[in-house]
Design an enzyme around this catalytic site. Sequence first.
Site, PDB file in Angstrom:
ATOM      1  N   ARG A   1       0.381  10.358  -0.223  1.00  0.00           N
ATOM      2  CA  ARG A   1       0.643  11.437   0.747  1.00  0.00           C
ATOM      3  C   ARG A   1       1.837  12.272   0.356  1.00  0.00           C
ATOM      4  O   ARG A   1       2.208  13.192   1.084  1.00  0.00           O
ATOM      5  CB  ARG A   1       0.925  10.848   2.136  1.00  0.00           C
ATOM      6  CG  ARG A   1      -0.255  10.180   2.722  1.00  0.00           C
ATOM      7  CD  ARG A   1      -0.007   9.688   4.128  1.00  0.00           C
ATOM      8  NE  ARG A   1      -0.987   8.677   4.433  1.00  0.00           N
ATOM      9  CZ  ARG A   1      -1.025   7.976   5.537  1.00  0.00           C
ATOM     10  NH1 ARG A   1      -0.114   8.157   6.468  1.00  0.00           N
ATOM     11  NH2 ARG A   1      -1.963   7.077   5.722  1.00  0.00           N
TER      12      ARG A   1
ATOM     13  N   THR B   1      -4.606   6.012   1.170  1.00  0.00           N
ATOM     14  CA  THR B   1      -5.020   7.416   1.318  1.00  0.00           C
ATOM     15  C   THR B   1      -5.835   7.880   0.105  1.00  0.00           C
ATOM     16  O   THR B   1      -5.735   9.027  -0.323  1.00  0.00           O
ATOM     17  CB  THR B   1      -3.794   8.341   1.565  1.00  0.00           C
ATOM     18  OG1 THR B   1      -2.857   7.673   2.425  1.00  0.00           O
ATOM     19  CG2 THR B   1      -4.207   9.636   2.244  1.00  0.00           C
TER      20      THR B   1
ATOM     21  N   GLU C   1       0.853  -1.197   0.000  1.00  0.00           N
ATOM     22  CA  GLU C   1       0.000   0.000   0.000  1.00  0.00           C
ATOM     23  C   GLU C   1       0.884   1.241   0.000  1.00  0.00           C
ATOM     24  O   GLU C   1       1.468   1.606   1.026  1.00  0.00           O
ATOM     25  CB  GLU C   1      -0.914  -0.004   1.227  1.00  0.00           C
ATOM     26  CG  GLU C   1      -1.787   1.237   1.293  1.00  0.00           C
ATOM     27  CD  GLU C   1      -2.551   1.379   2.615  1.00  0.00           C
ATOM     28  OE1 GLU C   1      -2.772   0.356   3.309  1.00  0.00           O
ATOM     29  OE2 GLU C   1      -2.921   2.513   2.953  1.00  0.00           O
TER      30      GLU C   1
ATOM     31  N   LYS D   1     -11.247  -1.811   6.095  1.00  0.00           N
ATOM     32  CA  LYS D   1     -10.126  -1.389   6.944  1.00  0.00           C
ATOM     33  C   LYS D   1     -10.709  -0.707   8.185  1.00  0.00           C
ATOM     34  O   LYS D   1     -11.607   0.136   8.071  1.00  0.00           O
ATOM     35  CB  LYS D   1      -9.261  -0.411   6.145  1.00  0.00           C
ATOM     36  CG  LYS D   1      -8.336   0.463   6.973  1.00  0.00           C
ATOM     37  CD  LYS D   1      -7.388   1.239   6.087  1.00  0.00           C
ATOM     38  CE  LYS D   1      -6.910   2.503   6.760  1.00  0.00           C
ATOM     39  NZ  LYS D   1      -5.656   3.009   6.211  1.00  0.00           N
TER      40      LYS D   1
HETATM   41  C1  3PG Z   1      -1.702   5.257   8.350  1.00  0.00           C
HETATM   42  O1  3PG Z   1      -2.587   5.421   7.547  1.00  0.00           O
HETATM   43  O2  3PG Z   1      -0.844   6.091   8.649  1.00  0.00           O
HETATM   44  C2  3PG Z   1      -1.662   3.919   8.930  1.00  0.00           C
HETATM   45  O3  3PG Z   1      -2.723   3.763   9.767  1.00  0.00           O
HETATM   46  C3  3PG Z   1      -0.388   3.583   9.575  1.00  0.00           C
HETATM   47  O4  3PG Z   1      -0.462   3.729  10.923  1.00  0.00           O
HETATM   48  P1  3PG Z   1       0.776   3.288  11.796  1.00  0.00           P
HETATM   49  O5  3PG Z   1       1.904   4.250  11.468  1.00  0.00           O
HETATM   50  O6  3PG Z   1       0.294   3.447  13.199  1.00  0.00           O
HETATM   51  O7  3PG Z   1       1.117   1.875  11.423  1.00  0.00           O
END
Ligand code: 3PG
Length: 218
Positions: free
Chosen positions: A54, A78, A50, A138
Amino acid sequence: MALNPLKEPQLTALQVMQDAPVIPVIVLNDVAHAVPMARALVAGGIRMLEVTLRTPQALACMEAIAKAVPDAVVGAGTVRSAADAKAAANAGAQFAVSPGYTSAVGQACRDQGLSLLPGVATGSEIMMAQEDGYTALKFFPALQAGGSAMLKAWGGPFFDVRFCPTGGVTPQNASEFLSLPNVACVGGSWLVPADALAQGDWARIEKLAREARQIKRA
Ligand code: 3PG
């Protein structure tokens, strides 16, 4: 609302979730990191990647991985709009992950042939995603929104839903989540640390992937 599939995805969201215990949540700032990072994850046994939308480089990174690492399956994280879904599909993504859910995002993913893991944090959001045909979701942000206790509670009314908790999941608590019958996998950013990327430490990323691959249900 009934969503119309225009293109059939190659993989269902459940297949994406069941490939390995962990889906890495990846933030890439440099296209040069994308291919060696993906190869390291695949070498460690993690193929569903994934790449989050961002950073300005995210789409170019997906494209590079999709072209150069055939054993990886690139997904876009995202995804918040129809435009994000279209751009991700054009970059070679095969699945999408969204932090929340709207029918517009669901329809755009279907139009693009992307399987989608819609993000949910409440019962109403689960019901909206279910109305649009989604049963592999999710749970985000998992730890902050109630953690494993929330998933256990959802297992009653939402007995037919499978979740990928993400947000606050660590190598220490992953097996607690994975031991729940309604959890198919977890998501987490720990497999691809920013400092490992900056240092080009692909061996460390491969090791983190291998360890994640071996996480057992508690
Ligand atoms: C995110 O979208 O940033 C994820 O949830 C990752 O979260 P984490 O850094 O706590 O694994």
